[in-house]
Design a protein around this motif. Structure first.
Motif, PDB file in Angstrom:
ATOM      1  N   SER A   1       1.085   6.343  -3.855  1.00 42.41           N
ATOM      2  CA  SER A   1       2.145   6.186  -2.857  1.00 42.41           C
ATOM      3  C   SER A   1       3.114   7.349  -2.799  1.00 42.41           C
ATOM      4  O   SER A   1       4.022   7.343  -1.952  1.00 42.41           O
ATOM      5  CB  SER A   1       2.913   4.890  -3.133  1.00 42.41           C
TER       6      SER A   1
ATOM      7  N   GLY B   1       3.877   0.048  -4.076  1.00 41.07           N
ATOM      8  CA  GLY B   1       3.292   1.375  -4.208  1.00 41.07           C
ATOM      9  C   GLY B   1       2.973   1.674  -5.653  1.00 41.07           C
ATOM     10  O   GLY B   1       3.721   1.269  -6.558  1.00 41.07           O
TER      11      GLY B   1
ATOM     12  N   SER C   1       2.429  -7.323   4.598  1.00 43.06           N
ATOM     13  CA  SER C   1       2.421  -6.860   3.209  1.00 43.06           C
ATOM     14  C   SER C   1       1.463  -5.686   3.062  1.00 43.06           C
ATOM     15  O   SER C   1       0.341  -5.716   3.570  1.00 43.06           O
ATOM     16  CB  SER C   1       2.030  -7.993   2.265  1.00 43.06           C
ATOM     17  N   ILE C   2       1.918  -4.646   2.357  1.00 38.08           N
ATOM     18  CA  ILE C   2       1.154  -3.397   2.243  1.00 38.08           C
ATOM     19  C   ILE C   2       1.029  -2.996   0.783  1.00 38.08           C
ATOM     20  O   ILE C   2       2.016  -2.982   0.040  1.00 38.08           O
ATOM     21  CB  ILE C   2       1.828  -2.269   3.038  1.00 38.08           C
TER      22      ILE C   2
ATOM     23  N   GLY D   1       6.054  -4.411   0.463  1.00 35.36           N
ATOM     24  CA  GLY D   1       4.936  -3.684  -0.105  1.00 35.36           C
ATOM     25  C   GLY D   1       5.115  -3.279  -1.543  1.00 35.36           C
ATOM     26  O   GLY D   1       6.206  -3.356  -2.129  1.00 35.36           O
TER      27      GLY D   1
ATOM     28  N   LEU E   1       6.046   3.411   2.758  1.00 31.59           N
ATOM     29  CA  LEU E   1       6.538   2.049   2.551  1.00 31.59           C
ATOM     30  C   LEU E   1       8.016   1.924   2.898  1.00 31.59           C
ATOM     31  O   LEU E   1       8.435   0.946   3.530  1.00 31.59           O
ATOM     32  CB  LEU E   1       6.303   1.619   1.108  1.00 31.59           C
ATOM     33  N   CYS E   2       8.819   2.905   2.504  1.00 33.51           N
ATOM     34  CA  CYS E   2      10.270   2.777   2.707  1.00 33.51           C
ATOM     35  C   CYS E   2      10.651   2.832   4.175  1.00 33.51           C
ATOM     36  O   CYS E   2      11.460   2.016   4.647  1.00 33.51           O
ATOM     37  CB  CYS E   2      10.994   3.868   1.921  1.00 33.51           C
TER      38      CYS E   2
ATOM     39  N   VAL F   1      10.386  -3.464  -0.988  1.00 33.54           N
ATOM     40  CA  VAL F   1       9.285  -2.661  -1.539  1.00 33.54           C
ATOM     41  C   VAL F   1       9.566  -2.359  -3.004  1.00 33.54           C
ATOM     42  O   VAL F   1      10.720  -2.234  -3.422  1.00 33.54           O
ATOM     43  CB  VAL F   1       9.094  -1.343  -0.755  1.00 33.54           C
TER      44      VAL F   1
ATOM     45  N   ASP G   1       0.025   0.373  -1.279  1.00 33.11           N
ATOM     46  CA  ASP G   1      -0.134   1.817  -1.086  1.00 33.11           C
ATOM     47  C   ASP G   1      -0.525   2.443  -2.414  1.00 33.11           C
ATOM     48  O   ASP G   1       0.305   2.565  -3.326  1.00 33.11           O
ATOM     49  CB  ASP G   1       1.173   2.410  -0.563  1.00 33.11           C
TER      50      ASP G   1
ATOM     51  N   ALA H   1       9.359  -0.254   5.946  1.00 29.46           N
ATOM     52  CA  ALA H   1      10.185  -1.417   5.621  1.00 29.46           C
ATOM     53  C   ALA H   1      11.457  -1.412   6.457  1.00 29.46           C
ATOM     54  O   ALA H   1      11.879  -2.453   6.978  1.00 29.46           O
ATOM     55  CB  ALA H   1      10.522  -1.424   4.132  1.00 29.46           C
TER      56      ALA H   1
END
Length: 248
Positions: free
Chosen positions: A45, A64, A39-40, A62, A51-52, A88, A42, A55
């Motif tokens: 972002s 953002g 799990s992130i 995640g 993230l994309c 995300v 950002d 993922a």
């Protein structure tokens, strides 16, 4: 709450809003050992490329947060394009004031440490959303060469010589703040060129299409001045990197 319109014009269709390219972004995801389900968070972002793509490539999840409505919309569209919209999500808001509802395995602020007033404050912001033992990613400029005068550091978007450190000084700062540097991916002059020059093409195309816009004079002057300023100063003096940190 939004960024000025000039940011969206300058950045155009850029997906990565800093001077690392897609290859370096992929390298970063690989070397920090991302695993499915990581799990992130950002902060700042941008258009969501970190993230994309992570993922898609690593199975992370995640959140953002970005202050730009244009960026947030672009990030959501990118998530849908890559088929990761269920992994995300992107929120429009002030990253500096964002209070996470959960803790994350990794917290990132790649290129926007102004949200915490610099590196130390940004590390504090990131840590409040981080699980114990989690990793932080910080993107930050540093001096490749010592800037000799105000003209140089001003051309590098620094308010003073001391706003940035050299690379050893930046690494030392992480240690002073109680963090171990465990990985890094640095921009090079080629990735800097790709980032900077894309702005000029975006500006020129926009100016050709919008000669009577209220921003045309300001952005025409930017396009006149920035290429020379970049090759004379920023390209030589300013470095940039993303640094992976673990709390000591």
């Amino acid at each position: 709450m939004d960024l000025p319109r000039s940011f969206s014009i300058r950045e155009g269709d850029l997906r990565i809003l800093n001077p690392i390219d897609d290859v370096k972004l992929a390298t970063l995801g690989r070397v920090i050992g991302l695993r499915p389900g990581t799990s992130i968070l950002d902060l700042c972002s941008g258009k969501g490329e970190l993230l994309c793509t992570w993922a898609r490539d690593h199975g992370i999840t995640g959140t953002g947060v970005d202050i730009s409505t244009v960026n947030t919309a672009a990030a959501r569209a990118r998530a849908a394009e890559l088929g990761v919209a269920d992994q995300v999500r992107f929120e429009h808001g002030d990253a500096a004031a964002y209070v996470p509802e959960q803790v994350f395995d990794l917290a990132a602020c790649v290129g926007a440490t102004w949200i915490g007033g610099g590196v130390p404050g940004t590390l504090d912001l990131l840590e409040r959303g981080l699980r114990p033992g989690g990793m932080v990613l910080v993107g930050e400029p540093y001096w490749r060469l010592d800037p000799p005068d105000e003209k140089t550091w001003s051309a590098c978007h620094a308010r003073s010589r001391d706003e940035f450190r050299d690379l050893p000084g930046l690494v030392g700062l992480f240690g002073e703040c109680g963090w171990d540097l465990v990985e890094m991916v640095l921009a090079d002059q080629d990735s800097w060129d790709r980032y900077a020059a894309a702005h000029w093409l975006n500006l020129r195309r926009w100016l050709d299409a919008n000669p009577d816009d209220e921003l045309a004079g300001e952005l025409r002057q930017e396009l006149t001045d920035d290429p020379l300023r970049y090759v004379r100063y920023r390209r030589e003096y300013l470095g940039w990197g993303v640094f992976a940190l673990l709390r000591r």
